[in-house]
Motif scaffolding. Structure first.
Motif, short mmCIF file in Angstrom:
data_model
loop_
_atom_site.label_atom_id
_atom_site.label_comp_id
_atom_site.label_asym_id
_atom_site.label_seq_id
_atom_site.Cartn_x
_atom_site.Cartn_y
_atom_site.Cartn_z
N LEU A 173 6.98 -0.78 16.47
CA LEU A 173 7.22 -1.97 15.90
C LEU A 173 6.75 -2.18 14.49
O LEU A 173 7.34 -2.78 13.71
CB LEU A 173 6.56 -3.00 16.67
N HIS A 174 5.42 -1.49 14.15
CA HIS A 174 5.13 -1.38 12.67
C HIS A 174 5.80 -0.86 11.67
O HIS A 174 5.88 -1.34 10.65
CB HIS A 174 3.78 -0.54 12.69
N HIS A 175 6.67 0.05 12.33
CA HIS A 175 7.71 0.65 11.35
C HIS A 175 8.81 -0.20 11.03
O HIS A 175 9.29 -0.12 9.90
CB HIS A 175 8.13 2.02 11.97
N LYS A 176 9.09 -1.06 11.64
CA LYS A 176 10.24 -2.06 11.66
C LYS A 176 10.12 -3.28 11.20
O LYS A 176 10.88 -4.04 10.62
CB LYS A 176 11.11 -1.96 12.97
N ILE A 177 9.04 -4.11 11.63
CA ILE A 177 8.67 -5.22 11.37
C ILE A 177 8.88 -5.76 9.93
O ILE A 177 9.22 -6.96 9.55
CB ILE A 177 7.38 -5.96 11.97
N ASP A 178 8.09 -4.99 9.06
CA ASP A 178 8.25 -5.43 7.54
C ASP A 178 9.68 -5.72 7.10
O ASP A 178 10.08 -6.70 6.22
CB ASP A 178 7.58 -4.33 6.81
N THR A 179 10.54 -4.81 7.57
CA THR A 179 12.06 -4.88 7.30
C THR A 179 12.33 -6.30 7.52
O THR A 179 13.33 -7.10 6.81
CB THR A 179 12.84 -3.97 7.68
N PHE A 180 12.40 -6.69 8.76
CA PHE A 180 12.78 -8.04 9.35
C PHE A 180 12.10 -9.21 8.62
O PHE A 180 12.69 -10.24 8.31
CB PHE A 180 12.41 -8.08 10.80
N GLU A 181 10.67 -8.90 8.44
CA GLU A 181 9.91 -10.05 7.82
C GLU A 181 10.53 -10.19 6.32
O GLU A 181 10.39 -11.48 5.97
CB GLU A 181 8.48 -9.73 7.68
N ALA A 182 10.77 -9.22 5.64
CA ALA A 182 11.28 -9.28 4.12
C ALA A 182 12.46 -10.34 4.07
O ALA A 182 12.73 -10.81 3.00
CB ALA A 182 11.29 -7.96 3.56
N GLY A 206 -6.42 -11.28 19.66
CA GLY A 206 -6.67 -12.60 19.44
C GLY A 206 -6.26 -13.30 18.49
O GLY A 206 -6.13 -14.60 18.34
N HIS A 207 -5.76 -12.60 17.40
CA HIS A 207 -4.90 -13.50 16.29
C HIS A 207 -3.43 -13.68 16.91
O HIS A 207 -2.73 -14.31 15.98
CB HIS A 207 -4.66 -12.76 14.89
N VAL A 208 -2.95 -13.38 17.81
CA VAL A 208 -1.43 -13.40 18.05
C VAL A 208 -1.31 -15.01 18.67
O VAL A 208 -2.07 -15.36 19.50
CB VAL A 208 -0.84 -12.48 19.10
N ASN A 209 -0.34 -15.36 18.03
CA ASN A 209 -0.21 -17.10 18.69
C ASN A 209 0.62 -17.05 19.95
O ASN A 209 1.60 -16.46 20.35
CB ASN A 209 1.05 -17.80 17.80
N CYS A 240 5.07 -14.99 22.95
CA CYS A 240 3.81 -15.25 21.90
C CYS A 240 4.55 -14.51 20.75
O CYS A 240 5.63 -14.05 20.55
CB CYS A 240 2.71 -14.56 22.46
N SER A 241 3.87 -14.58 19.78
CA SER A 241 4.44 -14.14 18.26
C SER A 241 3.09 -14.04 17.37
O SER A 241 2.17 -14.59 17.39
CB SER A 241 5.35 -15.28 17.61
N THR A 242 3.74 -13.22 16.22
CA THR A 242 2.85 -13.14 15.17
C THR A 242 3.73 -12.51 13.74
O THR A 242 4.93 -12.76 14.02
CB THR A 242 1.72 -11.82 15.52
N ASP A 243 3.13 -11.86 12.87
CA ASP A 243 3.78 -11.36 11.78
C ASP A 243 3.62 -10.04 11.66
O ASP A 243 2.86 -9.48 12.33
CB ASP A 243 3.73 -12.41 10.61
N SER A 248 0.16 -4.91 11.94
CA SER A 248 -0.80 -4.24 11.27
C SER A 248 -2.32 -4.23 11.86
O SER A 248 -3.08 -3.33 12.06
CB SER A 248 -0.62 -4.25 9.84
N THR A 249 -2.86 -5.52 11.80
CA THR A 249 -4.07 -5.69 12.50
C THR A 249 -4.31 -5.12 13.99
O THR A 249 -5.27 -4.52 14.30
CB THR A 249 -4.36 -7.16 12.67
#
Length: 281
Positions: A173-182, A206-209, A240-243, A248-249
């Protein structure tokens, strides 16, 4: 008694299944193909194990990603993330799409009347990886069903590779999520509740919504496997969700954005056809 709970998508508690025919055809009714899990020593024999009972608390654990395709509910539960979808648009479901950074299991796509991509959601499926072999338990299940005799109690056992399963999918997911978020699009990870519970215990969640936010790029959809008579049924349990920075965190890593909307749209449009039209029938 065997710890196998479902064979070739059917509960082993059912007495209305023609198990001999099922074993001969080796079909998965969710993928509509032969079960892809085959014996290393017998490539013509599909193992067909979807769900097993595991642990001292007798969890029913899904070990095949195709088991998550039941009723296509997991895709219907992602429709709200197609924020640019308009009435009259077509919906398409496209499997195994390779993009820079890795392959995505499915894309749920909204197109206009000319089949030009207007929106999409990436969907990843993750079930538990096992250690050891489930074959002896599978053979014992066939004995329980009256299809074999004299099967010895399994000497080799199987386990659940919780740590590796969780770490591997989070890194992917870490490898892919930046592409989707951008490009302001969403990526969804579909898991069983047992795996998400493990992730929450072992990683910094803890930071995940805990209530999924439409503005977040990374969504987690967790499903319970509930008993429905003698059968099992997948039911959405939590979202649940995050960005990107949230993923990365979780891992203590950095990610780099890859490609844009138009490049992904071209890849999807090359795969769209009448066969990819999404229905829940």
């Amino acid at each position: 008694m065997s710890r196998i709970r479902e064979l070739f998508t059917f509960s082993v508690e059912r007495d209305d299944v023609n198990w001999k025919t099922l074993l001969r055809k080796q079909q998965c009714r969710y993928s509509c193909k032969r079960c892809f899990k085959v014996r290393k020593s017998q490539a013509n024999v599909s193992i067909g194990t979807c769900t097993v009972r595991y642990g001292t608390d007798d969890k029913d654990v899904v070990i095949c990603p195709h088991r998550l395709l039941e009723r296509k509910q997991i895709f219907a539960d992602c429709l709200h993330l197609l924020t640019s979808h308009q009435p009259g648009n077509e919906l398409h479901l496209i499997p195994e799409v390779a993009i820079p950074g890795g392959s995505v299991d499915y894309f749920l796509v909204s197109t206009d009347a000319n089949r030009k991509v207007k929106d999409f959601v990436g969907i990843e499926l993750q079930t538990m990886d096992t250690t050891g072999t489930v074959w002896p338990e599978r053979e014992l299940a066939l004995q329980d069903l009256g299809l074999k005799q004299g099967v010895p109690a399994p000497k080799k056992t199987f386990g659940m590779n919780w740590k590796m399963t969780a770490k591997t999918i989070l890194v992917q997911l870490h490898h892919k999520i930046d592409t989707f978020e951008a490009i302001n699009k969403h990526l969804v990870l579909v898991v069983q509740d047992h795996l998400l519970d493990y992730m929450k215990r072992e990683f910094a969640f803890g930071h995940v919504n805990t209530q999924a936010l439409i503005g977040d790029s990374m969504h987690f959809h967790s499903y319970k496997l509930k008993k429905d008579g003698v059968d099992f049924k997948l039911v959405l349990d939590s979202r649940c969700s995050t960005d990107s920075s949230g993923i990365s965190t979780l891992l203590g890593l950095k990610a780099d954005a890859n490609i844009g909307f138009e490049e992904i749209a071209k890849i999807l449009e090359s795969k769209i056809s009448d066969k990819t039209v999404f229905t829940i029938a």
